[in-house]
Design an enzyme around this catalytic site. Structure first.
Site, PDB file in Angstrom:
ATOM      1  N   LYS A 123       2.144  -3.189   7.236  1.00 54.60           N
ATOM      2  CA  LYS A 123       2.427  -3.469   5.836  1.00 54.60           C
ATOM      3  C   LYS A 123       3.782  -3.225   5.715  1.00 54.60           C
ATOM      4  O   LYS A 123       4.527  -3.672   4.800  1.00 54.60           O
ATOM      5  CB  LYS A 123       1.494  -2.765   5.209  1.00 54.60           C
ATOM      6  CG  LYS A 123      -0.026  -3.108   5.124  1.00 54.60           C
ATOM      7  CD  LYS A 123      -0.212  -4.647   4.517  1.00 54.60           C
ATOM      8  CE  LYS A 123       0.067  -4.617   3.074  1.00 54.60           C
ATOM      9  NZ  LYS A 123      -0.218  -6.008   2.397  1.00 54.60           N
ATOM     10  N   THR A 159       0.741  -1.280   0.113  1.00 48.57           N
ATOM     11  CA  THR A 159       0.005  -0.038   0.078  1.00 48.57           C
ATOM     12  C   THR A 159       0.726   1.486  -0.035  1.00 48.57           C
ATOM     13  O   THR A 159       1.927   1.287   0.416  1.00 48.57           O
ATOM     14  CB  THR A 159      -0.901   0.012   1.333  1.00 48.57           C
ATOM     15  OG1 THR A 159      -1.560   1.257   1.340  1.00 48.57           O
ATOM     16  CG2 THR A 159       0.038  -0.456   2.576  1.00 48.57           C
ATOM     17  N   ASP A 160       0.287   2.321  -0.303  1.00 45.27           N
ATOM     18  CA  ASP A 160       1.009   3.652  -0.340  1.00 45.27           C
ATOM     19  C   ASP A 160       1.014   4.025   1.063  1.00 45.27           C
ATOM     20  O   ASP A 160       1.756   4.930   1.429  1.00 45.27           O
ATOM     21  CB  ASP A 160       0.400   4.760  -1.227  1.00 45.27           C
ATOM     22  CG  ASP A 160      -1.251   5.107  -1.031  1.00 45.27           C
ATOM     23  OD1 ASP A 160      -1.799   4.478  -0.146  1.00 45.27           O
ATOM     24  OD2 ASP A 160      -1.606   5.914  -1.687  1.00 45.27           O
ATOM     25  N   GLU A 161       0.297   3.715   1.895  1.00 43.32           N
ATOM     26  CA  GLU A 161       0.203   4.078   3.294  1.00 43.32           C
ATOM     27  C   GLU A 161       1.706   3.814   4.032  1.00 43.32           C
ATOM     28  O   GLU A 161       1.921   4.533   5.007  1.00 43.32           O
ATOM     29  CB  GLU A 161      -0.976   3.502   4.212  1.00 43.32           C
ATOM     30  CG  GLU A 161      -2.262   3.617   3.577  1.00 43.32           C
ATOM     31  CD  GLU A 161      -3.407   3.596   4.521  1.00 43.32           C
ATOM     32  OE1 GLU A 161      -3.130   3.494   5.609  1.00 43.32           O
ATOM     33  OE2 GLU A 161      -4.375   3.626   4.062  1.00 43.32           O
ATOM     34  N   TYR A 163      -1.737  -0.362  11.087  1.00 41.04           N
ATOM     35  CA  TYR A 163      -2.095  -1.227   9.664  1.00 41.04           C
ATOM     36  C   TYR A 163      -0.761  -0.817   8.602  1.00 41.04           C
ATOM     37  O   TYR A 163      -0.165  -1.784   8.209  1.00 41.04           O
ATOM     38  CB  TYR A 163      -3.114  -0.513   8.880  1.00 41.04           C
ATOM     39  CG  TYR A 163      -3.421  -1.031   7.500  1.00 41.04           C
ATOM     40  CD1 TYR A 163      -3.446  -2.400   7.107  1.00 41.04           C
ATOM     41  CD2 TYR A 163      -3.305  -0.104   6.766  1.00 41.04           C
ATOM     42  CE1 TYR A 163      -3.458  -2.513   5.734  1.00 41.04           C
ATOM     43  CE2 TYR A 163      -3.262  -0.273   5.159  1.00 41.04           C
ATOM     44  CZ  TYR A 163      -3.247  -1.805   4.754  1.00 41.04           C
ATOM     45  OH  TYR A 163      -3.399  -1.836   3.492  1.00 41.04           O
TER      46      TYR A 163
END
Ligand code: NAD
Ligand code: DAU
Length: 369
Positions: A180, A150-152, A176
């Protein structure tokens, strides 16, 4: 073959009739990917999913009848089960999507994220590495481990700053995102240290059919048609970059097929919207499609609620690398994609009812009948 320079690819996955092990294929993006693989390629799929609250057999109903799809209900943290599946199915590649995926839930209950996202990825890497090492040379040359992220992991952008590139430093903020980021680092380490042939991709916010209705777009649709408040965190100013899920599935297959080993590719929709802009657009689509709902215009239902703790202000993806190297571009513009998504939810309220019967959806989201 890589459209830029075949010799940099370190091998070519593009053979016909291979077997791809997909983890998390009963979830939102995993199921879209499997539909893509079954419809657009001739590869077989082994789908390993434990069916957590966000994975459902109802999501698989459209693909379950395919003789090219095999479903294995298993937790990726179970090394013995993974070893058995690898030994019996002998996959040519792994596409790893299984994860706990909801930021709010990671704030409430981080333990599940540490377990599935970090320990689960570690277990899958170990199993894949042992399998890779025991394979013959031809199979090793073909094998890929594609980690879907993810970009997060890049943290939050300021309102006007440049978008995330593949070299942006990791700065995850939520449990989260941190889980990741940890899994991305493990995948990179298994490549550098043990030579596992990996590719990674980091994508922005997806939307489309089969997204579990805890996420912004489906949650708002279900709240709005019931005439219930549409919860917008803070002042609705946070910005996300939206991508239609079928475009993501296509990008994932490009990265698997043609991505350079050891590289990461950012994937995004080039479609930045504040949450308030997005929710207003959604309400306008609902006004057209549901003129007889209890509250119309639906935007009257927009309600500002307490902000998410540590809420990242803005995400935006610079997708130049995947565009230039692999020739991928999104093909679904946001407005038609949103119409399609709203229509899908309105036509599939029974699916929504089925997947929201569990404890989490009922109590946290207030969606149980
Ligand atoms: P989802 O929650 O809809 O689906 C996750 C699936 O993984 C579910 O079917 C669940 O049962 C399964 N799963 C969870 N833990 C498991 C375990 N321990 N063993 C086996 N199966 C397990 O999530 P999604 O939105 O489809 O996201 C899929 C992947 O894509 C995730 O890795 C996520 O981080 C990543 N991603 C999501 C988005 C997005 O916008 N949704 C964007 C970028 C990246
Ligand atoms: O950026 C990629 C990420 O996008 C993925 O890695 C995650 O798995 C996926 O869940 C998604 O994370 P977000 O936190 O951005 O998605 P969510 O739909 O939960 O929220 C989108 C935005 O809307 C976010 O700024 C928070 C806000 N929001 C969300 C909910 C659920 C609200 O204002 N109200 C809500 O009720």
């Amino acid at each position: 073959m890589c459209i830029l320079c075949a010799q940099f690819c370190g091998g070519n996955f593009g053979e016909a009739g291979l077997k791809i092990l997909v983890t998390g294929g009963a979830g939102f993006i995993g199921s879209a990917l499997i539909r893509y693989l079954l419809e657009r390629t001739d590869h077989d799929v082994v789908n390993v999913d434990k069916l957590s609250y966000s994975g459902s057999r109802a999501t698989l109903s459209a693909i379950n009848n395919s003789p090219r799809h095999l479903f294995e209900q298993q937790d990726i943290c179970d090394g013995d089960a993974l070893e058995r599946i690898f030994a019996s199915q002998r996959p040519d590649a792994v596409m790893h999507l299984a994860a706990e995926s909801h930021v709010d839930r990671s704030i409430d209950r981080p333990a599940d994220f540490i377990q599935s996202n970090i320990v689960g990825t570690y277990q899958l890497l170990e199993t894949a590495l042992a399998y890779f090492r025991a394979s013959d040379e031809k199979a090793r040359k073909r094998f890929r481990f594609h980690h879907i992220s993810t970009d997060e992991v890049y943290g939050a952008l300021a309102p006007e700053g440049p978008a995330f590139t593949e070299t942006t430093a990791y700065a995850p903020n939520s449990p989260y995102a941190a889980s990741k980021a940890a899994s991305d680092h493990l995948v990179h380490a298994w490549h550098r240290t043990y030579g596992l042939p990996v590719v990674l991709s980091n994508c922005s916010n997806n939307y489309g059919p089969f997204q579990f209705p805890e996420k912004l777009i489906p949650l708002c649709i279900l709240k709005a048609i019931r005439g219930e408040p549409i919860p917008v965190y803070g002042r609705g100013e946070n910005v996300r970059d939206w991508l239609f899920v079928e475009d993501h599935a296509e990008a994932l297959y490009r990265v698997l097929s043609d991505g350079r080993i050891g590289e990461r590719y950012n994937v995004g929709g080039d479609c930045e919207l504040s949450n308030l802009e997005l929710v207003k657009k959604l309400c306008a689509v609902l006004d057209e499609q549901r003129p007889d709902d209890p509250v119309v215009p639906h935007s009257k239902l927009i309600t500002y609620v307490t902000d998410r703790p540590g809420h990242d202000f803005r995400y935006a993806i610079d997708a130049g690398k995947i565009q230039n190297e692999l020739g991928w571009r999104p093909t679904t513009d946001f407005e038609p994609g949103l119409h399609k998504t709203v229509s899908w939810y309105l036509d599939n309220l029974e699916w929504c009812r089925t997947v929201t019967q569990g404890e989490y959806a009922g109590e946290r989201l207030g969606l149980r009948d």
